[in-house]
Design a protein around this motif. Structure first.
Motif, PDB file in Angstrom:
ATOM      1  N   ARG A  30      42.155   8.511  29.149  1.00 21.81           N
ATOM      2  CA  ARG A  30      42.104   9.287  30.394  1.00 21.81           C
ATOM      3  C   ARG A  30      41.324  10.592  30.240  1.00 21.81           C
ATOM      4  O   ARG A  30      41.693  11.619  30.789  1.00 21.81           O
ATOM      5  CB  ARG A  30      43.522   9.570  30.905  1.00 21.81           C
ATOM      6  N   SER A  31      40.264  10.564  29.439  1.00 24.41           N
ATOM      7  CA  SER A  31      39.345  11.689  29.237  1.00 24.41           C
ATOM      8  C   SER A  31      40.016  12.917  28.636  1.00 24.41           C
ATOM      9  O   SER A  31      39.558  14.034  28.838  1.00 24.41           O
ATOM     10  CB  SER A  31      38.655  12.080  30.548  1.00 24.41           C
ATOM     11  N   HIS A  32      41.077  12.721  27.902  1.00 19.31           N
ATOM     12  CA  HIS A  32      41.703  13.827  27.182  1.00 19.31           C
ATOM     13  C   HIS A  32      41.014  13.986  25.825  1.00 19.31           C
ATOM     14  O   HIS A  32      40.357  13.078  25.346  1.00 19.31           O
ATOM     15  CB  HIS A  32      43.203  13.570  26.973  1.00 19.31           C
ATOM     16  N   ILE A  33      41.186  15.131  25.238  1.00 17.03           N
ATOM     17  CA  ILE A  33      40.616  15.399  23.925  1.00 17.03           C
ATOM     18  C   ILE A  33      41.718  15.237  22.878  1.00 17.03           C
ATOM     19  O   ILE A  33      42.736  15.917  22.932  1.00 17.03           O
ATOM     20  CB  ILE A  33      40.037  16.835  23.841  1.00 17.03           C
ATOM     21  N   GLY A  34      41.469  14.326  21.936  1.00 16.14           N
ATOM     22  CA  GLY A  34      42.400  14.154  20.829  1.00 16.14           C
ATOM     23  C   GLY A  34      41.863  14.864  19.598  1.00 16.14           C
ATOM     24  O   GLY A  34      40.726  15.341  19.573  1.00 16.14           O
ATOM     25  N   GLN A  35      42.691  14.934  18.567  1.00 15.83           N
ATOM     26  CA  GLN A  35      42.273  15.647  17.365  1.00 15.83           C
ATOM     27  C   GLN A  35      42.569  14.800  16.128  1.00 15.83           C
ATOM     28  O   GLN A  35      43.664  14.270  15.981  1.00 15.83           O
ATOM     29  CB  GLN A  35      43.006  16.984  17.266  1.00 15.83           C
ATOM     30  N   ASN A  36      41.565  14.669  15.272  1.00 17.72           N
ATOM     31  CA  ASN A  36      41.729  14.022  13.977  1.00 17.72           C
ATOM     32  C   ASN A  36      41.675  15.103  12.908  1.00 17.72           C
ATOM     33  O   ASN A  36      40.693  15.833  12.810  1.00 17.72           O
ATOM     34  CB  ASN A  36      40.618  13.001  13.705  1.00 17.72           C
ATOM     35  N   ASN A  37      42.717  15.187  12.114  1.00 21.13           N
ATOM     36  CA  ASN A  37      42.764  16.174  11.042  1.00 21.13           C
ATOM     37  C   ASN A  37      42.422  15.482   9.733  1.00 21.13           C
ATOM     38  O   ASN A  37      43.146  14.607   9.285  1.00 21.13           O
ATOM     39  CB  ASN A  37      44.144  16.811  10.947  1.00 21.13           C
ATOM     40  N   HIS A  38      41.323  15.883   9.097  1.00 23.47           N
ATOM     41  CA  HIS A  38      40.923  15.359   7.799  1.00 23.47           C
ATOM     42  C   HIS A  38      41.411  16.349   6.746  1.00 23.47           C
ATOM     43  O   HIS A  38      40.835  17.421   6.561  1.00 23.47           O
ATOM     44  CB  HIS A  38      39.396  15.203   7.723  1.00 23.47           C
ATOM     45  N   ARG A  39      42.457  15.970   6.061  1.00 21.79           N
ATOM     46  CA  ARG A  39      43.098  16.886   5.123  1.00 21.79           C
ATOM     47  C   ARG A  39      42.412  16.851   3.761  1.00 21.79           C
ATOM     48  O   ARG A  39      41.858  15.834   3.354  1.00 21.79           O
ATOM     49  CB  ARG A  39      44.567  16.541   4.980  1.00 21.79           C
ATOM     50  N   THR A  40      42.447  17.985   3.073  1.00 26.26           N
ATOM     51  CA  THR A  40      41.896  18.070   1.728  1.00 26.26           C
ATOM     52  C   THR A  40      42.985  18.589   0.796  1.00 26.26           C
ATOM     53  O   THR A  40      44.032  19.067   1.245  1.00 26.26           O
ATOM     54  CB  THR A  40      40.682  19.014   1.675  1.00 26.26           C
ATOM     55  N   SER A  41      42.736  18.484  -0.494  1.00 23.46           N
ATOM     56  CA  SER A  41      43.750  18.908  -1.462  1.00 23.46           C
ATOM     57  C   SER A  41      43.107  19.544  -2.676  1.00 23.46           C
ATOM     58  O   SER A  41      41.938  19.320  -2.981  1.00 23.46           O
ATOM     59  CB  SER A  41      44.619  17.724  -1.878  1.00 23.46           C
TER      60      SER A  41
END
Length: 110
Positions: free
Chosen positions: A90-101
């Motif tokens: 529905r044209s919302h903005i999602g977020q992908n978090n690419h984690r580092t360590s």
């Protein structure tokens, strides 16, 4: 005598890396290398590189014998998070978090 190696901002989730570091903490270096070589995942490969670096630091800088070393500390800390945006339903903005360590390994003599 102690020697340490640190790998920063590795493109790997800290939760996955901690599973491997928990397995080798407190063991002799030869046993830990055997465990890491026989594991088939990215965390084991990256941890093995850090452990090899810590062993080399102990042998070359401190003059330690590689047969008497054990892993005193194996720690995985969370690094910076790369936040990426994706188009959601529905044209919302999602977020992908690419984690580092950050992987920290300290070896010492018995």
């Amino acid at each position: 005598m102690e020697a340490r190696a640190i790998a920063k901002s590795l493109r790997l989730s800290p939760i996955r890396a901690r599973l491997v570091s928990d397995m080798i903490r407190g063991k002799r270096v030869s046993d830990a290398l055997t465990i890491l070589v026989n594991m088939n995942n990215k965390a084991a490969r990256l941890t093995k590189k850090v452990l090899d670096s810590a062993i080399a630091n102990a042998v070359n800088n401190e003059g330690a014998d590689a047969d008497t070393l054990y892993i005193k500390e194996a720690r995985v800390d969370a690094g910076p998070v790369m936040k990426r945006h994706v188009i959601d339903s529905r044209s919302h903005i999602g977020q992908n978090n690419h984690r580092t360590s950050h992987i920290v390994i300290t070896v010492a003599t018995k």
